[in-house]
Design a protein around this motif. Structure first.
Motif, PDB file in Angstrom:
ATOM      1  N   LEU A  74       0.826  -1.205   0.000  1.00  0.00           N
ATOM      2  CA  LEU A  74       0.000   0.000   0.000  1.00  0.00           C
ATOM      3  C   LEU A  74       0.864   1.260   0.000  1.00  0.00           C
ATOM      4  N   LYS A  75       1.960   1.246   0.758  1.00  0.00           N
ATOM      5  CA  LYS A  75       2.862   2.406   0.767  1.00  0.00           C
ATOM      6  C   LYS A  75       3.507   2.598  -0.602  1.00  0.00           C
ATOM      7  N   GLU A  76       3.894   1.505  -1.256  1.00  0.00           N
ATOM      8  CA  GLU A  76       4.477   1.600  -2.600  1.00  0.00           C
ATOM      9  C   GLU A  76       3.451   2.140  -3.587  1.00  0.00           C
ATOM     10  N   ARG A  77       2.214   1.706  -3.439  1.00  0.00           N
ATOM     11  CA  ARG A  77       1.128   2.195  -4.301  1.00  0.00           C
ATOM     12  C   ARG A  77       0.983   3.701  -4.143  1.00  0.00           C
ATOM     13  N   GLU A  78       1.073   4.180  -2.925  1.00  0.00           N
ATOM     14  CA  GLU A  78       0.952   5.617  -2.662  1.00  0.00           C
ATOM     15  C   GLU A  78       2.113   6.376  -3.299  1.00  0.00           C
ATOM     16  N   ARG A  79       3.324   5.834  -3.222  1.00  0.00           N
ATOM     17  CA  ARG A  79       4.501   6.511  -3.795  1.00  0.00           C
ATOM     18  C   ARG A  79       4.428   6.599  -5.301  1.00  0.00           C
ATOM     19  N   THR A  80       3.878   5.587  -5.955  1.00  0.00           N
ATOM     20  CA  THR A  80       3.860   5.553  -7.412  1.00  0.00           C
ATOM     21  C   THR A  80       2.643   6.233  -8.014  1.00  0.00           C
ATOM     22  N   THR A  81       1.643   6.538  -7.192  1.00  0.00           N
ATOM     23  CA  THR A  81       0.443   7.216  -7.690  1.00  0.00           C
ATOM     24  C   THR A  81       0.717   8.712  -7.785  1.00  0.00           C
ATOM     25  N   PRO A  82       0.473   9.310  -8.958  1.00  0.00           N
ATOM     26  CA  PRO A  82       0.747  10.751  -9.104  1.00  0.00           C
ATOM     27  C   PRO A  82      -0.185  11.621  -8.299  1.00  0.00           C
TER      28      PRO A  82
END
Length: 82
Positions: A74-82
């Motif tokens: 979930l944290k990685e998803r947040e980092r990669t979402t513009p």
């Protein structure tokens, strides 16, 4: 997860320039529900520092084969979402 319209939930800390990190909820909804409805519901039940500041609705919470929430995903998803 006690909200009747929420099927599953996970909360992770996401980076913030002012506060360093803020809580963000990733939710799987059973029925249509607004972000503000969830933020208000949680705010009435938790301490001020635990209040949800951001909400994102997703199809499924990532879990390990044992059933633990994969917060790193979930944290990685947040980092990669513009």
């Amino acid at each position: 997860m006690t909200h009747p319209k929420i099927a599953d939930a996970a909360v992770v800390g996401v980076p913030d320039e002012e506060a360093s990190e803020l809580p963000k909820a990733f939710l799987v909804a059973r029925e249509p529900v607004t972000e503000q409805e969830i933020i208000t519901y949680v705010a009435e039940r938790v301490a001020p520092y635990k209040k949800i500041r951001r909400v994102e609705f997703i199809d499924q919470i990532p879990r390990t084969p044992v059933g633990k929430t994969q917060r790193r995903t979930l944290k990685e998803r947040e980092r990669t979402t513009p």
